[in-house]
Design a protein around this motif. Sequence first.
Motif, PDB file in Angstrom:
ATOM      1  N   GLU A 129      14.713  -6.258  -3.272  1.00  0.00           N
ATOM      2  CA  GLU A 129      14.489  -6.358  -1.829  1.00  0.00           C
ATOM      3  C   GLU A 129      13.211  -5.661  -1.385  1.00  0.00           C
ATOM      4  OE1 GLU A 129      16.790  -5.332   2.380  1.00  0.00           O
ATOM      5  OE2 GLU A 129      17.814  -5.097   0.466  1.00  0.00           O
ATOM      6  N   VAL A 130      12.982  -4.453  -1.886  1.00  0.00           N
ATOM      7  CA  VAL A 130      11.823  -3.660  -1.483  1.00  0.00           C
ATOM      8  C   VAL A 130      11.162  -3.084  -2.730  1.00  0.00           C
ATOM      9  CG1 VAL A 130      10.996  -1.687  -0.152  1.00  0.00           C
ATOM     10  CG2 VAL A 130      12.921  -3.044   0.707  1.00  0.00           C
ATOM     11  N   ILE A 131       9.817  -3.089  -2.747  1.00  0.00           N
ATOM     12  CA  ILE A 131       9.065  -2.473  -3.838  1.00  0.00           C
ATOM     13  C   ILE A 131       8.101  -1.461  -3.234  1.00  0.00           C
ATOM     14  CG2 ILE A 131       7.497  -2.829  -5.781  1.00  0.00           C
ATOM     15  CD1 ILE A 131       8.498  -5.629  -6.047  1.00  0.00           C
ATOM     16  N   SER A 132       8.047  -0.291  -3.826  1.00  0.00           N
ATOM     17  CA  SER A 132       7.149   0.746  -3.325  1.00  0.00           C
ATOM     18  C   SER A 132       5.715   0.466  -3.758  1.00  0.00           C
ATOM     19  CB  SER A 132       7.577   2.115  -3.848  1.00  0.00           C
ATOM     20  OG  SER A 132       7.332   2.209  -5.246  1.00  0.00           O
ATOM     21  N   ILE A 133       4.778   1.017  -3.017  1.00  0.00           N
ATOM     22  CA  ILE A 133       3.366   0.884  -3.364  1.00  0.00           C
ATOM     23  C   ILE A 133       3.108   1.482  -4.751  1.00  0.00           C
ATOM     24  CG2 ILE A 133       1.009   1.461  -2.701  1.00  0.00           C
ATOM     25  CD1 ILE A 133       2.385  -0.434  -0.755  1.00  0.00           C
TER      26      ILE A 133
END
Length: 252
Positions: free
Chosen positions: A18-22
Motif C-alpha cells: 500500500e505504501v512505500i517509504s522514500i
Amino acid sequence: MIPAERQRTILTLLGNQEVISISELTHQLDVSHMTIRRDIAKLESDGRVMSVSGGVQLTETIHTELSHDVKINQHRNEKADIGFYAAQLIKPNTTVYLDAGTTTLEIAHQLNHRDDLLVITNDFAIACYLMNHSECSIYHTGGKVDKGNQSCVGQQATHILREMNIDLAFVSTSSWNQRGISTPSEEKVLVKKAIIASSRQSYLVSDSSKYGKVATFHAIDMECFDKVITDSEFPSSCIEDLNERGITVEVV
C-alpha cells in the motif's frame, strides 16, 4: 535505469504494497533521495500516485460519489473548521458562489449574520439553509437535478453561471490531486468550468481525505485556483509543491 523505467518500477512496487517509504525506494532502485523525489513528483503530476508522510502510495480511483446524506456525517470537525475559516475571507458586499457540497454547507452555516452578500449556489441544502437562517440575497442555478447530491448540474445550471459576475467562488470536490479536481459525473464538469470562468477568485475547499483520489472526468487544473483551504492532515510536501506553483494553501 532511465526515469521512465524507474517510474514504472515504482508503480509495480506500489501494486504489491500500500505504501512505500522514500528510503525503501532509494535502496531498491539504488538512486539518490532527490532522484526518487523527482520521480514521485512526475508520477504525482500525472495523477498516478500521491505523497504521504515519508513515502508514497497509489492514487485511489473513484467511479461514483457518495450521497449528500452519507457525506454530511464524514469528517464533520474538519469541514466545520474549513467552513469557519473560509467564511472569514468573505469581504463586505461580495457576490459569492457556494458549490454543491457538505463543506460549502459549513460555510453557509457561518453566514447567518450577513445581510450584505449575494450568494449563488447549485445546492438545495445550502439554498434552503440560507432561506431560513440568513438575510443574504440568494440565487439558485436551477438545472437538471442530481438527487443523490441534492444539487443541479448540466447545461441549464451552466447557463446561469456564465451570466453572473462572481467575486469569490468556493469550489468543492470529492477527488483531487496535484493535477486538479475530477468527478465521476460529466455533467458536473460543465458546472465546475463555468464557475471558474465567471469568478474573479476561486478557492478550493476540501478536507484532506479527498486528496489523492481521481475520478473519470478531469474538471479543473490546480492552477485555476487562487487558494486551497484544507485540514492539518494534508501532506506538507504537497503544500510546498502547490506554493511553488503560485497556489496558496491554508491549513486549518
